[in-house]
Design a protein around this motif. Structure first.
Motif, mmCIF file in Angstrom:
data_model
loop_
_atom_site.group_PDB
_atom_site.id
_atom_site.type_symbol
_atom_site.label_atom_id
_atom_site.label_comp_id
_atom_site.label_asym_id
_atom_site.label_seq_id
_atom_site.Cartn_x
_atom_site.Cartn_y
_atom_site.Cartn_z
ATOM 1 N N LYS A 198 -8.095 -5.988 -2.571
ATOM 2 C CA LYS A 198 -8.761 -4.749 -2.143
ATOM 3 C C LYS A 198 -7.877 -3.526 -2.398
ATOM 4 N N LEU A 199 -6.581 -3.671 -2.131
ATOM 5 C CA LEU A 199 -5.661 -2.562 -2.364
ATOM 6 C C LEU A 199 -5.605 -2.192 -3.848
ATOM 7 N N ASP A 255 -7.996 -2.566 -6.009
ATOM 8 C CA ASP A 255 -9.253 -1.872 -6.312
ATOM 9 C C ASP A 255 -9.218 -0.433 -5.798
ATOM 10 N N THR A 256 -8.697 -0.237 -4.606
ATOM 11 C CA THR A 256 -8.662 1.094 -3.989
ATOM 12 C C THR A 256 -7.802 2.064 -4.793
ATOM 13 N N TYR A 257 -6.671 1.576 -5.308
ATOM 14 C CA TYR A 257 -5.720 2.461 -5.985
ATOM 15 C C TYR A 257 -5.800 2.376 -7.510
ATOM 16 N N GLU A 302 0.833 -1.207 0.000
ATOM 17 C CA GLU A 302 0.000 0.000 0.000
ATOM 18 C C GLU A 302 0.868 1.257 0.000
ATOM 19 N N SER A 362 0.566 4.138 -2.799
ATOM 20 C CA SER A 362 0.205 5.510 -2.420
ATOM 21 C C SER A 362 1.244 6.535 -2.864
#
Length: 453
Positions: A253-254, A256-258, A218, A222
């Motif tokens: 999930k990471l 998808d988030t980024y 992550e 980021s």
């Protein structure tokens, strides 16, 4: 670092063709005719690590084994991961002969029924809207297609991958791969690749702490806003590293988030090797792009593929994977036959039974031999990590090579990975009798090597 240390560190994939053990093998284990052919082979093929020079000359293969020109049979627990349905599968040979008698090649701008049926079958096997396929002759090309498609979809060029990963041997594949032996002398490679340490549980930076690996992943996502792809082996094939279900679900999930595409490389481990058609099925996730190959051609025809989402079928104006044998009738027949045998031949259920048997047998070997530091596996994919000391976990690199050669002498072939991991990948069709024979050879060889220390 001294010369001996450098040599040992280069043996990430086992024998590098230049060790005393190889010299001893050639002096004591091959006959005159074999020696002549090996000399000629070494004269005309370009030498490279893990390949030429070779250690024996083969003349036949069948089921779980191959035979050399002297009549010696080896149980093959390596097989370059192509022999899920065994060598020379009679049904596959029959189907290929029939296809050869009609359409052997399909040129550009034409298609054929086997290729259409093959693509339809692959789409049917994968979940949700993973319905779009491109076919290619080899896994490295499949990875290349996935990387190009990832750039086209996201308009981002950067890639995250794991150190020590293997995604093929072409220049783009080694650019995202993490094994140093493939990248030496090759720079500059493809820009924009960010590698992170893998979630290895037995040793390494994130030992027994996958959450730290997720935190690192992550952090990179980021900080680098132009990452388009995270490419990884669902289960690392070379030394058999198996992340947890938690790890893969959080990594998904990471992504998808980024806004990062998850590309799963299952080229050596899909198609029943782990007990399921695809390894990602064990973890309750799905990729955005899936790369498969090796065993897809049934151990006869080179065949690979990528499978991706209907949503990404928007690049008809560019070439993503335009290869000469893109819609090979022979490769498609091989793939269809392989899948049929896996689905209808009881092989997946057999893999589950053999997994339980192997887990028990290998655990017993670990209790018996203190040189075994760890045993890990799933289905018919197992790794035995050899160490000099179970507390320090110092790699037993020289001993691993000695075990390999002792096993070869007794008729068992496998790959050594990461310098000290015996990687065992037998044909899924192997009989229990042959499985026991292989385990006995391994036990005997470990006893010999341990006794000589």
């Amino acid at each position: 670092m001294n010369q001996d240390s450098t040599s040992l560190n280069k043996r990430t994939e086992g024998d590098i063709n230049m060790t005393p053990a190889r010299e001893s093998w050639l002096k004591t284990e091959v006959d005159e005719r074999t020696a002549e052919l090996l000399e000629k082979d070494a004269r005309y093929f370009l030498h490279q690590s893990m390949s030429t020079p070779c250690l024996d000359v083969l003349k036949a293969c069948e089921g779980p084994s191959f035979e050399n020109i002297s009549g010696k049979t080896y149980l093959d627990f390596h097989g370059n991961n192509v022999h899920q349905i065994g060598y020379g599968n009679p049904q596959l040979v029959e189907n290929l002969i029939k296809q050869l008698q009609t359409l052997s090649f399909s040129p550009r701008r034409f298609t054929n029924e086997p290729a259409i049926n093959f693509a339809e079958k692959l789409a049917f096997l994968t979940p949700s809207n993973l319905n779009r396929v491109l076919l290619t002759p080899n896994g490295s090309s499949a990875v290349g297609i996935a990387l190009k498609l990832g750039r086209a979809i996201t308009k981002k060029f950067k890639v995250v991958s794991f150190w020590d990963s293997f995604h093929g041997a072409s220049l783009d594949a080694i650019s995202v791969g993490g094994e140093s032996v493939f990248r030496e002398y090759m720079g500059p490679l493809m820009p924009g690749v960010e590698r992170i340490p893998p979630p290895v549980t037995y040793r390494g930076i994130f030992e027994n702490n996958e959450d730290k690996c997720l935190e690192y992943l992550e952090y990179v996502f980021s900080k680098e806003n132009d990452i388009g792809v995270f490419i990884a082996e669902t289960i690392r094939n070379t030394d058999v590293q198996i992340p947890s279900k938690h790890f893969w679900q959080e990594a998904r999930k990471l992504c998808d988030t980024y806004g990062v595409l998850l590309v799963l490389d299952e080229i050596p481990i899909a198609l029943g090797r782990t007990g399921k058609m695809f390894a990602f099925e064990h973890f309750g996730i799905e990729p955005d792009i899936l790369c498969i190959g090796k065993g897809l051609g049934g151990g006869i025809v080179p065949q690979a593929a990528i499978i991706t989402r209907d949503d990404y079928n928007v690049f008809g104006d560019i070439s993503l994977g335009h290869y000469t044998h893109e819609k090979s009738p022979l490769g498609s027949v091989a793939g269809l036959t392989t899948i049929e045998l896996l689905q209808n031949g009881g092989l997946l259920e057999k893999v589950h039974q053999d997994e339980t048997y192997l887990e028990t047998a290998l655990s017993s070997l670990k209790k018996k031999h203190d040189i075994i530091g760890d045993v890990r596996g799933l289905g018919m994919l197992w790794g035995i990590e050899l160490v000099k000391d179970r507390i320090t976990k110092e790699k037993a690199v020289e001993q691993a090579e000695q075990v390999m050669y002792e096993c070869l002498k007794q008729g068992l072939s496998f790959k050594v990975s990461s310098g000290n991991v015996l990687q065992l990948s037998p044909a899924l069709t192997i009989s229990r009798e042959d499985l026991d024979k292989a385990l006995h050879i391994l036990d005997t060889s470990l006893t010999i090597v341990n006794g000589n220390q």
